[in-house]
Enzyme design. Structure first.
Site, PDB file in Angstrom:
ATOM      1  N   TYR A 116       0.828  -1.203   0.000  1.00 51.50           N
ATOM      2  CA  TYR A 116       0.000   0.000   0.000  1.00 51.50           C
ATOM      3  C   TYR A 116       0.865   1.257   0.000  1.00 51.50           C
ATOM      4  CZ  TYR A 116      -3.440   3.469   1.464  1.00 51.50           C
ATOM      5  OH  TYR A 116      -4.243   4.583   1.527  1.00 51.50           O
ATOM      6  N   LYS A 120       1.231   4.107  -3.007  1.00 51.98           N
ATOM      7  CA  LYS A 120       0.854   5.500  -2.808  1.00 51.98           C
ATOM      8  C   LYS A 120       1.999   6.453  -3.142  1.00 51.98           C
ATOM      9  CE  LYS A 120      -3.465   5.195  -1.837  1.00 51.98           C
ATOM     10  NZ  LYS A 120      -4.457   5.790  -2.766  1.00 51.98           N
TER      11      LYS A 120
END
Length: 224
Positions: A116, A120
Site C-alpha cells: 500500500y 501510494k
C-alpha cells in the site's frame, strides 16, 4: 452505486468497472469518451489495502494495480477530453515508501502495508512526473486526504471506526475547484498538516522517479 447517485441528486451518470483489470479500465475510458467530449475534473479515489487474494491472475499485486496503474491508465486515456484548465486529483497517503520495481511489476510479493505505502508513493511520483510533462495543464495534484478516515478500507485494514469522512471529501472538493490549487500542478498536499508539503524523499530523487515512471508506463502498456 445507484444509492450514491440517488443521494447526489440531479441526473448523475454512473459507470462501473473493475479497476483491478486494466482492460476494464480501458473500456471505462472508452465509454466515458463516447458520451462526452469534455471532462473538467477527474478524481482518482479508488484504493485497496487488504484483499482476500492480493495477487491477480496476471501476477500483478492488486494494490499497485488499483492504487497506481489503473488511475494512471485512466488519466492517460481521458486526457484528450480534459481541458488545459481542468484538474486531475490523485489520492495519495501519509503512508509512503520507496518503490520496489519488482513488486510493482509483479515479480516480488509484499505484505499489505508495504504494498500500500509503495503504491501510494508511486501514484505521487507519476502525478509529479506527468505534471512536469504537461506544463500547460491540466493540473495534476496528489492529495493525502487525511489519515485513518472512516472508509471501508480503514475499517477492514485497521479495525477502527476512523475519523469523519467529510475531512477527506472537503479537501478533494477544494483540490478540484478552489483557486489555491489552480497553480499547484505537480504538488503534494498533506491534509493531516493542512498544507502543501514534500512527499517521501524517494519521490524527489530523479533516478528513482524516472525508474518508477518507466515501470508504470511499461506495465500499463503490457496489461492494459
Amino acid at each position: 452505486m445507484e444509492a450514491a447517485a440517488l443521494e447526489v441528486g440531479g441526473q448523475p451518470e454512473t459507470y462501473s468497472a473493475d479497476l483491478s483489470d486494466l482492460s476494464a479500465v480501458r473500456s471505462l475510458a472508452e465509454a466515458i469518451r463516447s458520451n462526452h467530449d469534455r471532462l473538467d475534473v477527474l478524481i482518482n479515489n479508488a484504493g485497496v489495502l487488504k484483499a482476500p487474494q492480493t495477487t491477480l491472475e496476471n501476477g500483478l499485486d492488486i494494490r499497485f494495480v488499483v492504487n497506481t496503474l489503473a488511475p494512471y491508465l485512466l488519466t492517460e486515456l481521458l486526457l484528450p477530453i480534459i481541458p488545459k484548465t481542468g484538474r486531475v486529483v490523485n489520492l495519495s497517503s501519509a503512508a509512503q515508501a520507496p518503490v520496489d520495481l519488482d513488486a510493482l511489476t509483479g515479480k516480488t510479493r509484499l505484505a499489505d502495508m508495504g504494498a500500500y505505502a509503495q503504491s501510494k508513493l508511486a501514484i505521487t511520483i507519476w502525478t509529479r512526473e506527468q505534471a512536469r510533462a504537461l506544463p500547460d495543464g491540466p493540473a495534476l495534484i496528489a492529495v493525502n486526504p487525511g489519515s485513518l478516515l472512516a472508509s471501508k478500507m480503514v475499517k477492514d485494514g485497521f479495525g477502527v471506526a476512523g475519523n469523519d469522512l467529510n475531512i477527506g471529501a472537503d479537501i478533494l472538493i477544494d483540490a478540484a475547484l478552489s483557486d489555491r490549487f489552480a497553480q499547484a500542478s505537480g504538488a503534494y498536499f498533506d491534509n493531516d498538516g493542512g498544507t502543501f508539503a514534500d512527499p517521501h524523499p524517494a519521490a524527489l530523487k530523479s533516478e528513482h522517479a524516472a525508474d518508477v515512471m518507466k515501470a508504470i508506463q511499461d506495465t500499463t502498456r503490457q496489461y492494459g
